[in-house]
Design a protein around this motif. Structure first.
Motif, short mmCIF file in Angstrom:
data_model
loop_
_atom_site.label_atom_id
_atom_site.label_comp_id
_atom_site.label_asym_id
_atom_site.label_seq_id
_atom_site.Cartn_x
_atom_site.Cartn_y
_atom_site.Cartn_z
N GLN A 1 0.85 -1.19 0.00
CA GLN A 1 0.00 0.00 0.00
C GLN A 1 0.89 1.24 0.00
OE1 GLN A 1 -2.00 1.02 3.71
NE2 GLN A 1 -0.70 -0.41 4.85
N TYR A 2 0.28 2.39 -0.31
CA TYR A 2 1.04 3.63 -0.25
C TYR A 2 0.15 4.75 0.24
CZ TYR A 2 -1.23 4.84 -4.72
OH TYR A 2 -2.14 5.12 -5.69
N TRP A 3 0.80 5.83 0.73
CA TRP A 3 0.08 6.99 1.25
C TRP A 3 0.19 8.20 0.33
CZ3 TRP A 3 2.38 6.62 6.88
CH2 TRP A 3 1.70 5.63 7.59
N SER A 4 1.32 8.32 -0.35
CA SER A 4 1.57 9.54 -1.14
C SER A 4 2.19 9.17 -2.48
CB SER A 4 2.53 10.48 -0.39
OG SER A 4 2.04 10.77 0.90
N SER A 5 2.13 10.09 -3.43
CA SER A 5 2.69 9.84 -4.75
C SER A 5 4.21 9.82 -4.71
CB SER A 5 2.23 10.91 -5.74
OG SER A 5 2.88 12.14 -5.45
N ALA A 6 4.81 9.10 -5.65
CA ALA A 6 6.27 9.07 -5.76
C ALA A 6 6.81 10.46 -6.10
CB ALA A 6 6.70 8.05 -6.81
N ASP A 7 5.99 11.27 -6.76
CA ASP A 7 6.42 12.63 -7.11
C ASP A 7 6.74 13.46 -5.88
OD1 ASP A 7 6.56 13.04 -9.93
OD2 ASP A 7 4.40 12.77 -10.04
N LYS A 8 6.09 13.16 -4.76
CA LYS A 8 6.38 13.90 -3.52
C LYS A 8 7.86 13.74 -3.17
CE LYS A 8 5.31 14.14 1.41
NZ LYS A 8 4.40 13.72 2.49
N GLY A 9 8.38 12.52 -3.28
CA GLY A 9 9.78 12.27 -3.00
C GLY A 9 10.69 12.86 -4.05
N ALA A 10 10.34 12.68 -5.32
CA ALA A 10 11.17 13.19 -6.40
C ALA A 10 11.24 14.71 -6.37
CB ALA A 10 10.63 12.71 -7.76
N ASN A 11 10.14 15.36 -6.02
CA ASN A 11 10.14 16.83 -5.98
C ASN A 11 11.12 17.36 -4.94
OD1 ASN A 11 8.24 17.05 -8.00
ND2 ASN A 11 6.50 17.17 -6.60
N ILE A 12 11.13 16.74 -3.74
CA ILE A 12 12.03 17.26 -2.72
C ILE A 12 13.48 16.93 -3.04
CG2 ILE A 12 11.83 15.28 -1.15
CD1 ILE A 12 12.33 19.03 -0.29
N LEU A 13 13.73 15.79 -3.66
CA LEU A 13 15.11 15.48 -4.07
C LEU A 13 15.60 16.48 -5.10
CD1 LEU A 13 15.36 11.59 -4.34
CD2 LEU A 13 15.79 13.08 -2.39
N THR A 14 14.75 16.83 -6.04
CA THR A 14 15.11 17.80 -7.07
C THR A 14 15.42 19.15 -6.45
OG1 THR A 14 13.73 16.66 -8.71
CG2 THR A 14 14.30 18.95 -9.17
N GLU A 15 14.59 19.59 -5.53
CA GLU A 15 14.80 20.89 -4.89
C GLU A 15 16.06 20.90 -4.03
OE1 GLU A 15 11.28 22.34 -2.90
OE2 GLU A 15 10.00 21.49 -4.45
N LEU A 16 16.26 19.84 -3.26
CA LEU A 16 17.47 19.77 -2.42
C LEU A 16 18.73 19.75 -3.27
CD1 LEU A 16 16.37 17.17 0.29
CD2 LEU A 16 16.68 19.63 0.61
N ALA A 17 18.62 19.20 -4.48
CA ALA A 17 19.79 19.08 -5.35
C ALA A 17 20.17 20.41 -6.00
CB ALA A 17 19.52 18.04 -6.43
N ILE A 18 19.19 21.21 -6.41
CA ILE A 18 19.52 22.37 -7.25
C ILE A 18 18.97 23.71 -6.78
CG2 ILE A 18 19.79 20.94 -9.31
CD1 ILE A 18 17.01 21.91 -10.21
N SER A 19 18.00 23.72 -5.87
CA SER A 19 17.38 25.00 -5.51
C SER A 19 18.31 25.87 -4.66
CB SER A 19 16.08 24.75 -4.73
OG SER A 19 15.56 25.97 -4.25
N ASP A 20 18.32 27.16 -4.97
CA ASP A 20 19.09 28.12 -4.18
C ASP A 20 18.57 28.19 -2.74
OD1 ASP A 20 20.67 28.72 -6.36
OD2 ASP A 20 19.51 30.51 -6.91
N GLU A 21 17.35 27.78 -2.54
CA GLU A 21 16.76 27.81 -1.20
C GLU A 21 17.59 27.02 -0.19
OE1 GLU A 21 12.67 26.23 1.05
OE2 GLU A 21 12.82 26.16 -1.14
N PHE A 22 18.28 25.98 -0.70
CA PHE A 22 19.03 25.11 0.20
C PHE A 22 20.54 25.28 0.07
CE2 PHE A 22 15.00 22.98 -0.84
CZ PHE A 22 14.45 22.93 0.43
N ALA A 23 20.97 26.40 -0.50
CA ALA A 23 22.39 26.63 -0.76
C ALA A 23 23.23 26.69 0.51
CB ALA A 23 22.57 27.92 -1.57
N ASN A 24 22.63 27.07 1.61
CA ASN A 24 23.39 27.23 2.86
C ASN A 24 23.01 26.23 3.93
OD1 ASN A 24 24.82 29.59 1.91
ND2 ASN A 24 22.89 30.70 2.14
N ASP A 25 22.32 25.18 3.53
CA ASP A 25 21.88 24.17 4.50
C ASP A 25 22.80 22.95 4.45
OD1 ASP A 25 19.49 25.40 5.59
OD2 ASP A 25 18.64 25.17 3.59
N THR A 26 23.41 22.62 5.56
CA THR A 26 24.23 21.42 5.63
C THR A 26 24.18 20.87 7.04
OG1 THR A 26 26.38 20.43 5.08
CG2 THR A 26 26.41 22.58 6.20
N GLY A 27 24.40 19.57 7.15
CA GLY A 27 24.32 18.93 8.46
C GLY A 27 22.92 18.92 9.03
#
Length: 283
Positions: A209-235
């Motif tokens: 069974q599942y609760w959420s779409s796979a896109d939910k995971g892919a979207n956050i991976l994409t943003e964490l990878a390239i978005s300037d929003e996370f440019a200063n986030d580490t650890g």
């Protein structure tokens, strides 16, 4: 700016969806899978949607992550092929399998979910250091549990859910330590729970069974990878379940990891046990 991105476990699930999204955005995407035919098929799919010059650079690497020698070989191939690496997404993971033990007698969850990304990442650090703003994204999980080092060393067997949860805590603990280790090189490290029970093959095989779409995971991976929003986030630990309790597609936020991921003594023990296992394997 076009980034060079390597995604492990990217022939299925959120790894594949993330590769498609990043290629559509014009980035140079390198995939990884266990099966060469399947990998080549997905590479063709990604090339078909890729934008700009990046389409000519999309390629992949074959390696069975249950074999750490294969992981080391892949790392050498990546290092030979790429002049630098901007983003490494350690997405490959396993929950349930017909054979829970590797040829070396270790639980396959500890090997694929923790030791393989540990080995690959450390081998690729020279490439990541050549990037002006490198990022390492490690796929954790809401399921995390304290590590049995007897099980980690292959001296006792665990149920699938326990082995999976312990391997994901190991990955999260290492992520927090790695962030401090590479901070001087402007390499950001984030561990992420991409969302509980996403609609993927692994979740279907484990839970049916599942609760959420796979896109939910892919979207956050994409943003964490390239978005300037996370440019200063580490650890940090990003929990993609926080906003809606896992039942929905709303994006989460940074949260507190398992207590052991912030415990210096626990991390030191993990590092010691990791080196003990690796030395035994590679002597």
């Amino acid at each position: 700016m076009t980034k060079t991105i390597l995604i492990t476990g990217s022939t299925d699930g959120i790894g594949k969806l993330t590769a498609l999204k990043l290629a559509k955005a014009g980035h140079q995407v390198y995939l990884h899978g266990r099966n060469a035919d399947k990998l080549n098929s997905v590479i063709a799919e990604v090339k078909a949607v890729a934008k700009g010059a990046a389409v000519d650079d999309i390629d992949g690497f074959v390696a069975d992550f249950s074999d750490l020698n294969a992981v080391r070989k892949m790392a050498a191939e990546v290092s030979e092929k790429l002049p630098k690496l901007d983003v490494l997404i350690n997405n490959a993971g396993i929950y349930t399998t017909a054979s829970a033990t590797t040829k070396d007698g270790l639980d396959i969850r500890f090997v694929v979910n923790y030791l393989a990304p540990y080995e690959l990442t450390n081998a690729l650090l020279p490439l990541l250091k050549k990037s002006s703003e490198a990022r390492i994204i490690n796929l954790s999980s809401a399921a995390q549990a304290p590590i049995s080092y007897k099980a980690f060393a292959g001296q006792e067997r665990l149920a699938d859910k326990d082995a999976y949860a312990q391997s994901k805590l190991a990955l999260t603990m290492w992520s927090m330590d790695l962030a401090a280790t590479v901070a001087a090189y402007d390499i950001n490290v984030i561990a992420v729970n991409p969302g509980s029970l996403l609609n993927t093959k692994m979740v279907d095989e484990a839970y049916g069974q599942y609760w959420s779409s796979a896109d939910k995971g892919a979207n956050i991976l994409t943003e964490l990878a390239i978005s300037d929003e996370f440019a200063n986030d580490t650890g940090k630990y990003f929990d993609n379940d926080i906003k809606d309790g896992a039942h929905g597609d709303a994006r989460g936020e940074f949260g507190q990891p398992h207590a052991d991921a912030l415990n210096k003594e626990a991390i030191a023990e993990l590092k010691h046990q990791t080196q003990t296992v690796l030395q035994r394997l590679f002597l």
